[in-house]
Each structure stands twice: as structure tokens, then as C-alpha cells.
Design a protein around this motif. Structure first.
Motif, PDB file in Angstrom:
ATOM      1  N   CYS A 247     -26.999   4.403 -26.457  1.00  0.00           N
ATOM      2  CA  CYS A 247     -26.217   4.411 -27.684  1.00  0.00           C
ATOM      3  C   CYS A 247     -25.139   3.332 -27.619  1.00  0.00           C
ATOM      4  O   CYS A 247     -24.480   3.179 -26.586  1.00  0.00           O
ATOM      5  N   TYR A 248     -24.960   2.634 -28.719  1.00  0.00           N
ATOM      6  CA  TYR A 248     -23.872   1.672 -28.876  1.00  0.00           C
ATOM      7  C   TYR A 248     -23.257   1.891 -30.241  1.00  0.00           C
ATOM      8  O   TYR A 248     -23.968   2.186 -31.200  1.00  0.00           O
ATOM      9  N   ASP A 249     -21.938   1.681 -30.328  1.00  0.00           N
ATOM     10  CA  ASP A 249     -21.299   1.868 -31.632  1.00  0.00           C
ATOM     11  C   ASP A 249     -21.374   0.613 -32.485  1.00  0.00           C
ATOM     12  O   ASP A 249     -21.047   0.657 -33.668  1.00  0.00           O
ATOM     13  N   ASP A 250     -21.825  -0.470 -31.911  1.00  0.00           N
ATOM     14  CA  ASP A 250     -21.999  -1.718 -32.655  1.00  0.00           C
ATOM     15  C   ASP A 250     -23.481  -1.952 -32.890  1.00  0.00           C
ATOM     16  O   ASP A 250     -24.309  -1.602 -32.044  1.00  0.00           O
ATOM     17  N   TYR A 251     -23.823  -2.554 -34.023  1.00  0.00           N
ATOM     18  CA  TYR A 251     -25.238  -2.713 -34.351  1.00  0.00           C
ATOM     19  C   TYR A 251     -25.917  -3.839 -33.579  1.00  0.00           C
ATOM     20  O   TYR A 251     -27.141  -3.856 -33.436  1.00  0.00           O
ATOM     21  N   SER A 252     -25.144  -4.787 -33.041  1.00  0.00           N
ATOM     22  CA  SER A 252     -25.760  -5.990 -32.473  1.00  0.00           C
ATOM     23  C   SER A 252     -26.648  -5.753 -31.253  1.00  0.00           C
ATOM     24  O   SER A 252     -27.621  -6.484 -31.078  1.00  0.00           O
ATOM     25  N   PRO A 253     -26.391  -4.766 -30.403  1.00  0.00           N
ATOM     26  CA  PRO A 253     -27.306  -4.579 -29.257  1.00  0.00           C
ATOM     27  C   PRO A 253     -28.672  -3.996 -29.617  1.00  0.00           C
ATOM     28  O   PRO A 253     -29.593  -4.046 -28.804  1.00  0.00           O
ATOM     29  N   TYR A 254     -28.805  -3.432 -30.806  1.00  0.00           N
ATOM     30  CA  TYR A 254     -30.049  -2.755 -31.161  1.00  0.00           C
ATOM     31  C   TYR A 254     -31.127  -3.786 -31.494  1.00  0.00           C
ATOM     32  O   TYR A 254     -30.944  -4.659 -32.336  1.00  0.00           O
ATOM     33  N   ASP A 255     -32.264  -3.645 -30.834  1.00  0.00           N
ATOM     34  CA  ASP A 255     -33.357  -4.583 -31.040  1.00  0.00           C
ATOM     35  C   ASP A 255     -34.358  -4.120 -32.089  1.00  0.00           C
ATOM     36  O   ASP A 255     -35.118  -4.937 -32.615  1.00  0.00           O
ATOM     37  N   TYR A 256     -34.404  -2.841 -32.350  1.00  0.00           N
ATOM     38  CA  TYR A 256     -35.427  -2.296 -33.238  1.00  0.00           C
ATOM     39  C   TYR A 256     -34.754  -1.550 -34.391  1.00  0.00           C
ATOM     40  O   TYR A 256     -33.850  -0.732 -34.162  1.00  0.00           O
ATOM     41  N   TRP A 257     -35.225  -1.831 -35.602  1.00  0.00           N
ATOM     42  CA  TRP A 257     -34.621  -1.236 -36.792  1.00  0.00           C
ATOM     43  C   TRP A 257     -35.665  -0.712 -37.753  1.00  0.00           C
ATOM     44  O   TRP A 257     -36.736  -1.312 -37.906  1.00  0.00           O
TER      45      TRP A 257
END
Length: 121
Positions: free
Chosen positions: A101-111
Motif C-alpha cells: 500500500c502507498y498513499d501516493d498514486y505514482s508507485p502503482y503500476d497497474y490500474w
């Protein structure tokens, strides 16, 4: 992993909606799922996240006591239950997958593709 978000719609203030984020291609046993939302003209903000082990993290104080997150392992799907909706909850809601889990969207690779929630006053 591929994500499919659904469940958005138009609802009156005080109403409820349940958003779904269905995963395919990999088990959610290996991914955290974060829900983010983006209102017109605003940055994408973190709402809630559920880790691969089921820990739940709130990122938006404004939704505490109103939104909950859950996971159905058998369906490989994460849900965002939204109650007591307010006009300020109006946004496109996205689910993202990452190892943690991250509170920022930038680390997420899949959407997922995003689902629009509109709350009328």
C-alpha cells in the motif's frame, strides 16, 4: 495483473454505493489494492488501501466512518463500500495494484479504468 473497476453511478447525498475492483491474471494474495479518486481539476488522492494480507489503511480522513474496504479472495475482487455519500465525494474512482500500500498514486503500476461517482445535493 489486470483490474476492472465498476459500480459507479449517480446517487443522492446520504446514499450508498459499492465499487468493485475485479482482478485477473494474478491472485490478490500477492497485491495490495488501493482506491484513489480524482475530482475535476484536482490531483488523484488516496482513499483506502487493503494489503495482500488484508490490513486496511485509510488515506483520506474525510471518509473515515463512511467508507470501508474489503476483499473477497474467492472472487479475486476488492470492494469499496461508500455510505453517507456527500457531494464532495464526487470523482472518478480508480483502483490500483502494487505489492504494498502507498498513499501516493505514482508507485502503482497497474490500474483499473476508473468509475465515475456523482453525488447530488
Amino acid at each position: 495483473v489486470q483490474l476492472q473497476a465498476s459500480g459507479g453511478g449517480l446517487v443522492q447525498a446520504g446514499g450508498s454505493l459499492r465499487l468493485s475492483c475485479a482482478a485477473s491474471g494474478s491472485s490478490l494474495d500477492y497485491y495490495a489494492i488501493g482506491w484513489f479518486r480524482q475530482a475535476p481539476g484536482k490531483e488523484r488522492e488516496g482513499v483506502l488501501c487493503i494489503s495482500s494480507s488484508g490490513n486496511k489503511i485509510y488515506y483520506a480522513d474525510s471518509v473515515k466512518g463512511r467508507f470501508t474496504i474489503s476483499k473477497d479472495t474467492a472472487k479475486n475482487t476488492v470492494y469499496l463500500q461508500m455510505n453517507s455519500l456527500k457531494p464532495e465525494d464526487t470523482a472518478v474512482y480508480y483502483c490500483g495494484a502494487e505489492r504494498h500500500c502507498y498513499d501516493d498514486y505514482s508507485p502503482y503500476d497497474y490500474w483499473g479504468q476508473g468509475t465515475l461517482v456523482t453525488v447530488s445535493s
